[in-house]
Design a protein around this motif. Structure first.
Motif, PDB file in Angstrom:
ATOM      1  N   PHE A 100       0.853  -1.215  -0.027  1.00 35.39           N
ATOM      2  CA  PHE A 100      -0.154   0.011  -0.090  1.00 35.39           C
ATOM      3  C   PHE A 100       0.931   1.148  -0.077  1.00 35.39           C
ATOM      4  O   PHE A 100       0.374   2.403  -0.519  1.00 35.39           O
ATOM      5  N   GLU A 101       2.051   1.286   0.539  1.00 34.90           N
ATOM      6  CA  GLU A 101       2.936   2.226   0.498  1.00 34.90           C
ATOM      7  C   GLU A 101       3.543   2.409  -0.898  1.00 34.90           C
ATOM      8  O   GLU A 101       3.345   3.666  -1.402  1.00 34.90           O
ATOM      9  N   ALA A 102       3.662   1.526  -1.542  1.00 32.83           N
ATOM     10  CA  ALA A 102       4.271   1.732  -2.979  1.00 32.83           C
ATOM     11  C   ALA A 102       3.237   2.124  -3.731  1.00 32.83           C
ATOM     12  O   ALA A 102       3.162   3.071  -4.866  1.00 32.83           O
ATOM     13  N   CYS A 103       1.809   1.644  -3.593  1.00 35.05           N
ATOM     14  CA  CYS A 103       0.680   2.168  -4.220  1.00 35.05           C
ATOM     15  C   CYS A 103       0.290   3.522  -4.112  1.00 35.05           C
ATOM     16  O   CYS A 103       0.054   4.551  -4.879  1.00 35.05           O
ATOM     17  N   ARG A 104       0.528   4.075  -3.004  1.00 37.89           N
ATOM     18  CA  ARG A 104       0.343   5.413  -2.530  1.00 37.89           C
ATOM     19  C   ARG A 104       1.259   6.227  -3.130  1.00 37.89           C
ATOM     20  O   ARG A 104       1.033   7.312  -3.762  1.00 37.89           O
ATOM     21  N   ARG A 105       2.610   6.037  -3.145  1.00 41.83           N
ATOM     22  CA  ARG A 105       3.606   6.883  -3.809  1.00 41.83           C
ATOM     23  C   ARG A 105       3.336   6.834  -5.359  1.00 41.83           C
ATOM     24  O   ARG A 105       3.485   7.810  -5.894  1.00 41.83           O
TER      25      ARG A 105
END
Length: 387
Positions: A303-308
């Protein structure tokens, strides 16, 4: 079973689960046994707009981000399906959306959103270069209003179930560029026009029944207007797609991981040996508990990769780490699930062996675990380049 994102996107998940429930384990098991493409399932996903999640509303899509697209992939695998049959459209979309011209978007995106066209294939990998992409040997030479393509690709998936393909080829010889990542360009290939007219394919039989091919280009003509972005900047463009790809694969592995854990939990609670459920034994509990912990941790990095990515921030490190963590965690969960089932884990009717083979792929593809560790060592830890 709760997850670290159980409170997010509930309506999205519920709608996906309802659709996936129309295609139970027997359906996917039968497709895998026959080595056939799950066309009815993919058609249903297309009909309900799930594969157009990242297409802006102005072009007929849902206007969602990589976050939501990753949930689609996760839920397909968590339901017992295999998102590898359709994930290409999601990550290929990013290349066209971010770097395609307005004319290209108007031409292709509405038809992709409606299902009239499918953009499932991306041709990057070559037999002699593998992930050493800057040394690829497929060339595209401009002649008037077209490019002439010659070369070979390998492990190119879903060609027979796609209308369009993203192609990376060298347009300036390696000897003539100041940086080896320069001089490559991206094209949209109309597969119906290309097949049999300068492009040939051979299927590669493989362990997981994944439909993938060798591709040969012999003076294939591509209209110049099919060039995406500027000539020579294709490597930079393709990285966007690869970051999306790795993040979506991480989501698929997370879906697999939850499937394995839920499957093993249910079996361990029902299977009685020596007058007690085997799930009461710590030797069964602990591997499943550790696998669950690791899936949850990988989920947070996903989810952090998606957010970025959705915020258009640098996300290469997070995409790579999410893919590594999720691939490792799903493989660990698969091993624990198979061990929990004992001999029944090898029986097709339990589906464990099918999912076990499918998730094993992601230790190798689309980038191997070792190359991700090399990336982290060099780019995050500042260690000397190892390759």
């Amino acid at each position: 079973m709760p997850t670290s994102a159980s409170a997010d996107h509930n309506e999205l998940r519920e709608a996906l689960r309802a659709l996936c429930a129309e295609f139970p384990a027997e359906y996917h098991r039968s497709q895998a046994a026959q080595g056939s493409y799950p066309a009815a399932f993919i058609d249903a996903l297309t009909r309900d707009g799930w594969l157009a999640a990242m297409i802006p509303e102005e072009y007929g899509g849902s206007g969602l981000g990589l976050t939501e697209a990753s949930i689609v992939m996760e839920e397909i695998n968590r339901s017992g399906g295999n998102a590898g049959h359709c994930h290409g459209q999601m990550y290929n979309m990013g290349t066209l959306l971010r770097h395609g011209s307005d004319a290209q978007k108007r031409q292709y995106l509405p038809k992709i959103a409606s299902g009239e066209l499918r953009l499932q294939s991306m041709a990057v990998t070559e037999p002699t270069t593998g992930t050493d992409t800057t040394k690829l040997k497929t060339v595209a030479k401009k002649q008037g209003d077209k490019y002439i393509v010659n070369g070979q690709k390998v492990w190119i998936s879903r060609i027979e179930h796609s209308d369009l393909m993203i192609l990376l080829a060298r347009t300036t010889p390696l000897s003539e560029v100041t940086r080896k990542s320069h001089g490559m360009s991206i094209f949209i290939v109309d597969l119906k026009q290309a097949l049999g007219h300068g492009m040939q394919i051979n299927p590669i039989k493989n362990m997981v029944g994944h439909e993938t091919y060798e591709v040969f280009f012999d003076n294939l003509e591509i209209p110049a207007e099919n060039l995406i972005g500027e000539e020579g900047k294709g490597f930079r463009y393709i990285l966007d797609g690869l970051n999306a790809e790795r993040t979506l694969i991480a989501a698929e592995c997370i879906g697999d991981g939850y499937w394995f854990i839920e499957k093993a939990r249910d079996y361990a609670g029902e299977r009685v040996v020596f007058d007690r459920p085997i799930g009461q034994n710590q030797g069964v509990q602990f591997p499943l508990a550790r696998a669950y912990v690791n899936i949850e941790a990988a989920n947070l990095m996903r989810f952090e990769a998606c957010r970025r990515f959705d915020a258009r921030e640098e996300c290469g490190a997070q995409a790579n780490m999410a893919k590594l963590l999720a691939a490792d965690a799903s493989w660990e969960a698969g091993n624990a699930c198979l061990q929990t089932h004992g001999g029944f884990g090898f029986a097709e009717e339990y589906d464990v062996e099918r999912k076990f083979k499918e998730t094993r792929l992601y230790q190798v593809a689309p980038i191997s675990t070792n190359l991700i560790l090399s990336y982290v060592g060099e780019h995050l830890l500042g260690l000397p380049r190892s390759f």
